[in-house]
Design a protein around this motif. Structure first.
Motif, PDB file in Angstrom:
ATOM      1  N   SER A 127       0.874  -1.175   0.000  1.00 21.66           N
ATOM      2  CA  SER A 127       0.000   0.000   0.000  1.00 21.66           C
ATOM      3  C   SER A 127       0.910   1.224   0.000  1.00 21.66           C
ATOM      4  CB  SER A 127      -0.896   0.001   1.250  1.00 21.66           C
ATOM      5  OG  SER A 127      -0.103   0.096   2.428  1.00 21.66           O
ATOM      6  N   VAL A 128       0.338   2.385  -0.221  1.00 22.87           N
ATOM      7  CA  VAL A 128       1.159   3.599  -0.189  1.00 22.87           C
ATOM      8  C   VAL A 128       1.828   3.742   1.177  1.00 22.87           C
ATOM      9  CG1 VAL A 128       1.100   6.118  -0.275  1.00 22.87           C
ATOM     10  CG2 VAL A 128      -0.179   4.795  -1.953  1.00 22.87           C
ATOM     11  N   GLY A 129       1.125   3.347   2.227  1.00 25.52           N
ATOM     12  CA  GLY A 129       1.662   3.457   3.581  1.00 25.52           C
ATOM     13  C   GLY A 129       2.815   2.524   3.864  1.00 25.52           C
ATOM     14  N   GLU A 130       3.112   1.610   2.935  1.00 28.00           N
ATOM     15  CA  GLU A 130       4.219   0.666   3.131  1.00 28.00           C
ATOM     16  C   GLU A 130       5.351   0.868   2.119  1.00 28.00           C
ATOM     17  OE1 GLU A 130       1.862  -3.303   4.594  1.00 28.00           O
ATOM     18  OE2 GLU A 130       1.384  -2.541   2.592  1.00 28.00           O
ATOM     19  N   LEU A 131       5.300   1.917   1.335  1.00 23.98           N
ATOM     20  CA  LEU A 131       6.298   2.110   0.285  1.00 23.98           C
ATOM     21  C   LEU A 131       7.646   2.602   0.803  1.00 23.98           C
ATOM     22  CD1 LEU A 131       4.245   3.584  -2.710  1.00 23.98           C
ATOM     23  CD2 LEU A 131       5.261   1.307  -2.503  1.00 23.98           C
ATOM     24  N   HIS A 132       7.698   3.070   2.038  1.00 26.61           N
ATOM     25  CA  HIS A 132       8.994   3.436   2.633  1.00 26.61           C
ATOM     26  C   HIS A 132       9.419   2.296   3.552  1.00 26.61           C
ATOM     27  CE1 HIS A 132      12.226   6.040   4.035  1.00 26.61           C
ATOM     28  NE2 HIS A 132      11.936   5.670   5.254  1.00 26.61           N
ATOM     29  N   ARG A 133      10.550   1.702   3.265  1.00 28.53           N
ATOM     30  CA  ARG A 133      11.008   0.522   3.991  1.00 28.53           C
ATOM     31  C   ARG A 133      11.066   0.781   5.501  1.00 28.53           C
ATOM     32  NH1 ARG A 133      16.621  -1.299   1.962  1.00 28.53           N
ATOM     33  NH2 ARG A 133      17.186   0.586   3.105  1.00 28.53           N
ATOM     34  N   GLY A 134      10.497  -0.144   6.260  1.00 29.62           N
ATOM     35  CA  GLY A 134      10.514  -0.032   7.711  1.00 29.62           C
ATOM     36  C   GLY A 134       9.327   0.700   8.294  1.00 29.62           C
ATOM     37  N   VAL A 135       8.499   1.307   7.458  1.00 32.16           N
ATOM     38  CA  VAL A 135       7.313   2.040   7.926  1.00 32.16           C
ATOM     39  C   VAL A 135       6.066   1.337   7.404  1.00 32.16           C
ATOM     40  CG1 VAL A 135       6.010   4.203   7.765  1.00 32.16           C
ATOM     41  CG2 VAL A 135       8.488   4.249   8.115  1.00 32.16           C
ATOM     42  N   HIS A 136       5.113   1.102   8.302  1.00 31.54           N
ATOM     43  CA  HIS A 136       3.834   0.503   7.909  1.00 31.54           C
ATOM     44  C   HIS A 136       2.724   1.417   8.424  1.00 31.54           C
ATOM     45  CE1 HIS A 136       5.739  -3.250   6.613  1.00 31.54           C
ATOM     46  NE2 HIS A 136       6.527  -3.091   7.656  1.00 31.54           N
ATOM     47  N   ALA A 137       2.504   2.490   7.710  1.00 32.74           N
ATOM     48  CA  ALA A 137       1.545   3.507   8.140  1.00 32.74           C
ATOM     49  C   ALA A 137       0.129   3.099   7.762  1.00 32.74           C
ATOM     50  CB  ALA A 137       1.896   4.851   7.505  1.00 32.74           C
ATOM     51  N   VAL A 138      -0.783   3.186   8.721  1.00 36.87           N
ATOM     52  CA  VAL A 138      -2.201   2.914   8.459  1.00 36.87           C
ATOM     53  C   VAL A 138      -3.070   4.110   8.830  1.00 36.87           C
ATOM     54  CG1 VAL A 138      -1.951   0.428   8.730  1.00 36.87           C
ATOM     55  CG2 VAL A 138      -2.486   1.814  10.729  1.00 36.87           C
ATOM     56  N   ALA A 139      -2.574   4.973   9.721  1.00 39.21           N
ATOM     57  CA  ALA A 139      -3.361   6.133  10.148  1.00 39.21           C
ATOM     58  C   ALA A 139      -3.517   7.127   9.002  1.00 39.21           C
ATOM     59  CB  ALA A 139      -2.693   6.809  11.341  1.00 39.21           C
ATOM     60  N   GLU A 140      -4.686   7.760   8.950  1.00 43.17           N
ATOM     61  CA  GLU A 140      -4.944   8.776   7.940  1.00 43.17           C
ATOM     62  C   GLU A 140      -4.876  10.161   8.579  1.00 43.17           C
ATOM     63  OE1 GLU A 140      -5.389   8.348   4.753  1.00 43.17           O
ATOM     64  OE2 GLU A 140      -5.650   6.165   4.645  1.00 43.17           O
ATOM     65  N   ASP A 141      -4.416  11.135   7.824  1.00 42.29           N
ATOM     66  CA  ASP A 141      -4.403  12.514   8.304  1.00 42.29           C
ATOM     67  C   ASP A 141      -5.813  13.085   8.282  1.00 42.29           C
ATOM     68  OD1 ASP A 141      -1.494  13.298   8.644  1.00 42.29           O
ATOM     69  OD2 ASP A 141      -1.444  12.547   6.591  1.00 42.29           O
ATOM     70  N   GLU A 142      -6.040  14.065   9.144  1.00 41.59           N
ATOM     71  CA  GLU A 142      -7.315  14.777   9.035  1.00 41.59           C
ATOM     72  C   GLU A 142      -7.292  15.553   7.708  1.00 41.59           C
ATOM     73  OE1 GLU A 142      -7.997  18.195   9.395  1.00 41.59           O
ATOM     74  OE2 GLU A 142      -5.914  18.840   9.573  1.00 41.59           O
ATOM     75  N   PRO A 143      -8.453  15.890   7.152  1.00 42.40           N
ATOM     76  CA  PRO A 143      -8.507  16.385   5.774  1.00 42.40           C
ATOM     77  C   PRO A 143      -7.590  17.554   5.450  1.00 42.40           C
ATOM     78  CG  PRO A 143     -10.712  15.840   6.528  1.00 42.40           C
ATOM     79  CD  PRO A 143      -9.815  15.679   7.713  1.00 42.40           C
ATOM     80  N   ARG A 144      -7.485  18.543   6.346  1.00 36.59           N
ATOM     81  CA  ARG A 144      -6.645  19.707   6.024  1.00 36.59           C
ATOM     82  C   ARG A 144      -5.184  19.312   5.885  1.00 36.59           C
ATOM     83  NH1 ARG A 144      -7.311  23.959  10.480  1.00 36.59           N
ATOM     84  NH2 ARG A 144      -7.208  22.033  11.707  1.00 36.59           N
ATOM     85  N   ALA A 145      -4.711  18.469   6.809  1.00 36.37           N
ATOM     86  CA  ALA A 145      -3.315  18.023   6.735  1.00 36.37           C
ATOM     87  C   ALA A 145      -3.097  17.152   5.508  1.00 36.37           C
ATOM     88  CB  ALA A 145      -2.943  17.257   7.998  1.00 36.37           C
ATOM     89  N   ALA A 146      -4.088  16.305   5.175  1.00 31.59           N
ATOM     90  CA  ALA A 146      -3.951  15.422   4.006  1.00 31.59           C
ATOM     91  C   ALA A 146      -3.778  16.237   2.729  1.00 31.59           C
ATOM     92  CB  ALA A 146      -5.165  14.509   3.901  1.00 31.59           C
ATOM     93  N   VAL A 147      -4.546  17.309   2.595  1.00 36.07           N
ATOM     94  CA  VAL A 147      -4.459  18.143   1.394  1.00 36.07           C
ATOM     95  C   VAL A 147      -3.080  18.778   1.282  1.00 36.07           C
ATOM     96  CG1 VAL A 147      -5.326  20.238   0.294  1.00 36.07           C
ATOM     97  CG2 VAL A 147      -6.934  18.572   1.237  1.00 36.07           C
ATOM     98  N   VAL A 148      -2.566  19.292   2.386  1.00 37.88           N
ATOM     99  CA  VAL A 148      -1.261  19.959   2.347  1.00 37.88           C
ATOM    100  C   VAL A 148      -0.149  18.952   2.079  1.00 37.88           C
ATOM    101  CG1 VAL A 148       0.380  21.395   3.618  1.00 37.88           C
ATOM    102  CG2 VAL A 148      -2.074  21.765   3.912  1.00 37.88           C
ATOM    103  N   LYS A 149      -0.154  17.833   2.779  1.00 40.41           N
ATOM    104  CA  LYS A 149       0.897  16.832   2.590  1.00 40.41           C
ATOM    105  C   LYS A 149       0.883  16.254   1.180  1.00 40.41           C
ATOM    106  CE  LYS A 149       1.337  15.268   7.386  1.00 40.41           C
ATOM    107  NZ  LYS A 149       1.209  14.126   8.318  1.00 40.41           N
TER     108      LYS A 149
END
Length: 749
Positions: free
Chosen positions: A260-282
């Motif tokens: 998944s996109v949250g696993e594309l950086h080796r060693g990181v398995h991100a599942v949490a989602e940002d709140e909408p404002r942060a998601a748009v900026v990031k």
């Protein structure tokens, strides 16, 4: 009577195929044992030949084991009286006559593309349903009754296989639906390898099915191109990756990495989602500039001259070295600036350019020390003095303050949690409100939106390990020598069609543990894949696309999704918006228009939602009806657990999904038995982001108003939630029912 006679006839042939499969396995196992018994000693040529043979036998054995379930699923009879059986792999008898045709072979194509309007040369298509090694059911589609022999007419049975497959209960893993691929999916599967193929399709149109079978087909049709580089499949979340995890192995393919996109950086398995404002900026491409500025901010110079205290005399007191006398060594400010600018001009990643900066600073400090002590300040004396300075902690600390070694995790973590650092890096690019949306606690977990930032940082920083580059160069030199020799051996033994020389070289240089292309690719951030498939591609932000494109420099991609289902506020509003930056004019679109999954009654409700939230998008056309009209229940008049139990009683052995707003997930999940993996639960409680790509026999959508209000794309989220159902839909609402769901029938509490 006809069905019983047909089952007996087909069982005899299926038993013959499994007998042939067992013989092939036994022969392959024996051949592998013989090869391995030779050991790893002998001449260099003998070792390489052993590796070639062992690799091929191991690969074949893996394939033969993976296709045990559902080995054969179809049969076609043509106007010439010929019959072909279609399966997951090809099998031949001892005389090399075909007994089973691989589904990807050209000869099998008519099994998928024939229609009543255009049957080609087919007179009948038969779908075989196996349980274990037993034929338990079959369905016939007849295109030319007069073209069938009298015995074949007597054994005609069944209905279209696709409708039967859709009525089966969900199992928690994607069904092996290679036998039910329809004409429009087949067009996607067999499309050319080059360029970017976009598969736009609404709910239930078989996008994921087509994408996964496309991966298997491409590995079959372009094996020489893809086997060494592998295929990367990116799904919307880790749950989805597990959901589809058995599809490709069951088709005999193992050179595929699931992520998944949250696993594309080796060693990181991100599942949490940002709140909408942060998601748009990031997700905005300006974040690439922000990360770049954050790296440059860590390449500092002092406000004045660089001054470092270093010991001149030390002594031991109670076994501890104590500074008796020290001196201040200096480097003029202008020289420090020139050292920094020189290191930057090399255009190397930060951690690799650090060496140039450090060496210049050490040389300048050593010259000043030599001048103060009246010592020689050139040649070997200067290099020796610089090396001695490096061993002083005060010098290393000063250099680390000016140009530190950084990991992506440290850079991004400190950037997002330090207001001053964020203001400095983001000030030229982001507004104060946007910066505030990014700021978070230092110990906050990584989110999916952070992963593209980590990948960007990794690209700009390079490896921290100072010995890695030298080891890599030595390994590459050794490997090149091995590959040259392996190519000579393969050519002499006429084995170049069996295996690539580079594969032999790789295997000879590893620790002896069997590894696949997928294993090696998953360990290497810089791996260049031969092809990348992205499911739910509309969810990717512009920064996420930047991450994906790094992994496929050939720009050979298959993207499947539905713009109308874009739930991420940082996701795509159009395909061109995301793709033209990388492949302008070089991407093509195929549309899937038929909804095989969602009953028409449920799709009518979903269409009402779509008209309100995305009036320019057309829903797919459903081809079947459900078993009950979708219903709405007021939360004040119905007990949720009672409703779920009632729905489970209706669907029997199937699975039920409860879809909730993000903010209410924990509250509602606590009402049902906990499950380590929602895919294994009879009742799976999921947010919209985690149910993307999944399907359930029955779905209960809780608090549709809350789903719509949770983000700017809440209406699209509701559209996704409603269309996860294959049989039954219930909606439990708070207060008043949203206007978009007015078509729902009122349920009785």
């Amino acid at each position: 009577m006809a069905r019983a006679e047909a089952l007996i006839e087909e069982q005899a042939y299926i038993s013959l195929l499994y007998e042939r499969l067992d013989i092939a396995r036994t022969r392959t196992e024996e051949a592998l044992r013989v090869v391995l018994a030779r050991g790893g000693t002998g001449t260099r040529q003998a070792v390489v030949e052993r590796e070639v043979s062992a690799y091929e036998h191991t690969r074949r054995l893996t394939q033969l084991s993976a296709v045990e379930r559902g080995l054969c699923f179809g049969r076609i009879d043509d106007t010439g009286g010929d019959t072909l059986y279609i399966g997951r792999i090809g099998l031949r008898d001892d005389d090399h006559e075909s007994q089973l045709v691989d589904w990807r072979a050209p000869a099998a194509r008519s099994f998928y593309v024939a229609t009543p309007a255009d049957p080609g040369t087919l007179v009948r298509r038969r779908h075989l349903h196996l349980r274990g090694r037993t034929v338990v059911d079959l369905d016939d589609e007849v295109f030319d009754l007069d073209g069938l022999s009298e015995p074949d007419r007597r054994t005609l049975v069944g209905e279209a296989a696709l409708m039967a497959a859709l009525r089966r209960g969900r199992t928690g893993r994607m069904g092996e639906v290679v036998a039910t691929i329809q004409t429009e999916q087949d067009r996607v599967i067999r499309s050319g390898l080059a360029g970017v193929l976009v598969v736009q399709g609404g709910p239930g149109t078989g996008k994921t099915v087509a994408a996964l079978h496309r991966a298997a087909y491409l590995l079959y049709a372009h094996r020489s191109t893809l086997e060494r580089r592998g295929v990367l499949v990116i799904g919307p979340n880790a749950v989805f990756s597990r959901y589809i995890s058995q599809v490709l192995p069951s088709l005999g393919e193992t050179e595929v990495v699931l992520s998944s996109v949250g696993e594309l950086h080796r060693g990181v398995h991100a599942v949490a989602e940002d709140e909408p404002r942060a998601a748009v900026v990031k997700g905005d491409l300006r974040m690439a500039d922000v990360v770049g500025k954050a790296v440059r901010d860590r390449q500092r110079v002092p406000s004045g001259d660089l001054e470092v205290a270093v010991p001149v005399r030390t002594s031991l007191r109670d076994g501890v070295e104590v500074v008796v006398d020290e001196m201040i060594v200096r480097m003029p400010h202008a020289e420090v600036v020139r050292a920094r600018d020189h290191a930057r001009s090399l255009l190397k990643p930060h951690n690799l350019a650090r060496a140039a900066f450090v060496n210049r600073v050490l040389a300048a400090l050593a010259r000043d020390e030599a001048a103060q002590l009246d010592r020689p300040s050139d040649g070997d004396d200067l290099r020796h003095a610089a090396a001695n300075l490096w061993h002083h902690r005060t010098v290393r600390n000063a250099l680390d303050r000016l140009w530190p070694e950084l990991t992506p995790e440290r850079l991004v973590g400190e950037l997002l949690s330090d207001e001053e650092r964020l203001r400095s890096a983001a000030g030229p690019y982001l507004s104060e409100i946007e910066r505030a949306a990014l700021l978070r606690a230092p110990d906050a977990p990584w989110t999916v939106g952070d992963v593209p930032l980590l990948d960007e940082a990794a690209e700009l920083l390079g490896e921290v390990d100072k010995g890695a580059a030298a080891r890599r160069r030595r390994a590459e030199e050794d490997r090149m020598e091995e590959e040259i020799y392996a190519r000579e051996v393969l050519t002499v033994n006429e084995l170049t069609e069996v295996m690539e020389a580079s594969d032999v070289a790789d295997r000879n240089r590893d620790s002896g543990q069997e590894t696949t292309t997928a294993d090696r690719a998953a360990r290497d951030r810089n791996w260049a894949y031969g092809h990348v498939i992205v499911d739910e591609a509309q969810e990717l932000s512009a920064m996420a696309w930047r991450t994906v494109m790094r992994r496929v420099p050939t720009r050979s991609l298959t993207l499947v999704g539905d713009i109308a289902q874009t739930g991420s506020p940082a996701g795509a509003r159009s395909w061109g918006e995301m793709l033209d930056r990388y492949v302008e004019g070089r991407w093509r679109e195929e549309r899937l228009l038929v909804n095989y999954r969602t009953p028409a009654e449920i799709m009518d409700v979903a269409s009402d939602v779509l008209k309100e939230v995305a009036p320019g998008q057309e829903p797919p056309e459903s081809v079947r009806y459900g078993e009950a009209p979708p219903r709405a229940f007021s939360a004040q008049s119905i007990d949720l657990r009672h409703l779920v139990d009632s729905e489970l009683g209706h669907i029997g052995e199937g699975r039920l999904g409860v879809v909730t707003p993000d903010a209410r997930h924990a509250e509602i999940a606590a009402l049902f038995p906990p499950a380590d993996d929602p895919l294994d639960a009879t009742v799976a409680v999921l947010t919209v982001s985690r149910c993307k790509g999944l399907e359930f026999d029955a779905v209960v959508v809780v608090d549709p108003g809350g789903i719509m209000a949770q983000s700017p794309n809440g209406g699209q989220d509701l559209y996704v939630a409603i269309t996860r159902a294959t049989r039954r839909l219930s909606v439990v609402y708070e207060g008043s029912l949203p206007q978009e769901l007015r078509r729902l029938e009122p349920g009785l509490g």
